[in-house]
Design a protein around this motif. Sequence first.
Motif, mmCIF file in Angstrom:
data_model
loop_
_atom_site.group_PDB
_atom_site.id
_atom_site.type_symbol
_atom_site.label_atom_id
_atom_site.label_comp_id
_atom_site.label_asym_id
_atom_site.label_seq_id
_atom_site.Cartn_x
_atom_site.Cartn_y
_atom_site.Cartn_z
ATOM 1 N N ASP A 146 30.208 31.567 28.196
ATOM 2 C CA ASP A 146 29.525 31.653 29.485
ATOM 3 C C ASP A 146 30.497 31.755 30.653
ATOM 4 N N GLY A 151 25.804 37.462 29.474
ATOM 5 C CA GLY A 151 25.443 37.918 28.139
ATOM 6 C C GLY A 151 24.094 37.400 27.707
ATOM 7 N N TRP A 190 25.209 36.634 19.360
ATOM 8 C CA TRP A 190 25.737 36.430 20.710
ATOM 9 C C TRP A 190 26.372 37.738 21.176
ATOM 10 N N TYR A 192 28.147 39.118 24.698
ATOM 11 C CA TYR A 192 28.623 38.838 26.050
ATOM 12 C C TYR A 192 29.583 39.937 26.500
#
Length: 356
Positions: A146, A151, A190, A192
């Motif tokens: 983060d 993302g 995930w 990002y």
Amino acid sequence: MRLFLVSQLLLVFISVLALTRAQTAPPTTTDTATTETSTAQPTPTDTATTTQAIAIATTTAWTAPPIFYPFGSAAGDTEQFENGGDTYRDVAFSTPFMFFGRMYNNTYVNNNGLLTFNQPLPEAHPYPFPTHGSEDFIAPLWTELDDIGIGRYSYQQYTNGSVLTRASQEINQYFPHKGFSASWVFVATWDYVQTSDVNVLNLHSAPAITFQVVLISGGGYSFILMNYGDCAATYYPVEAGYDTISSTDYHVIHYAFDGSYIPNLKNTSNVNVPGRWAFLVNNGTETENVIGVQLKLSSFLDLTLNENIEDVLQKIKQELVNRGASSFFEMKLRNVETDKEKNVAGRETFELITLT
């Protein structure tokens, strides 16, 4: 005489008038057409074609590597947009998942690339494995995602369809002779990008970190797959692998105080498929077999100390798993013997047995 002079004046006037008209005459029709042709603007058809070409060039969809299972909104995932909020999602499993003998009915999908079972850990830095702690971790890539940009992380579970068929085929390829048939699959991804612009995120037009973990179960067996795509380098600590309560079982794919190595993850594997790692994390209903293996090792460590023994055993186990062995086995020490007569340096040797 006068008539002659008048005639001369009239001729001069006519000549001057003709010359004046010649100098001020407009361009001919041919010249005008040539000028218009050379400065003509694109026709409506040309403009539309150009606009369409630009649109195609700037909106081409990014695609994940083939090793990835379907993910994102197009696959029907539940998505969480992340912009530095240290978020997590508590996900109830439709089918319990067995992880090294412990049954779990839910997992916490943390924004930082980590699955936990007893508590969420979205803000935590990665702990070096083995932690010898009180938590089970599945960490496809645990890092400060983060903080690198924006993302999404997403997840979905399956109990039928083509995803289960694919999972069964791949597990049987990596772990033959088990006749495995998947009855449940959980996919978490995930994705990002190093940007604050959502359009850049959608197009992947900046350095990105994209990875996935797949939990698979059926017939008492449990497996995990970890898939890696492009992973841009980062300055934050990173951990990839898994760990268990008291670290009775763990595996480290990669750990470092910075993420300069992680672009190479898409080229690594323990199943000869670049970017993919596969692990057996529960051995089903098979009867446990005890296999005795006698090894003679030379060591500068004092192998009469328990902490040194455990360190050596885990290093041997990890090397075996890296070379394709199932991760679901234990190694126990039987005895230690010091052989100073055969080894002038006083190095110690020991024997061990493995439980598979």
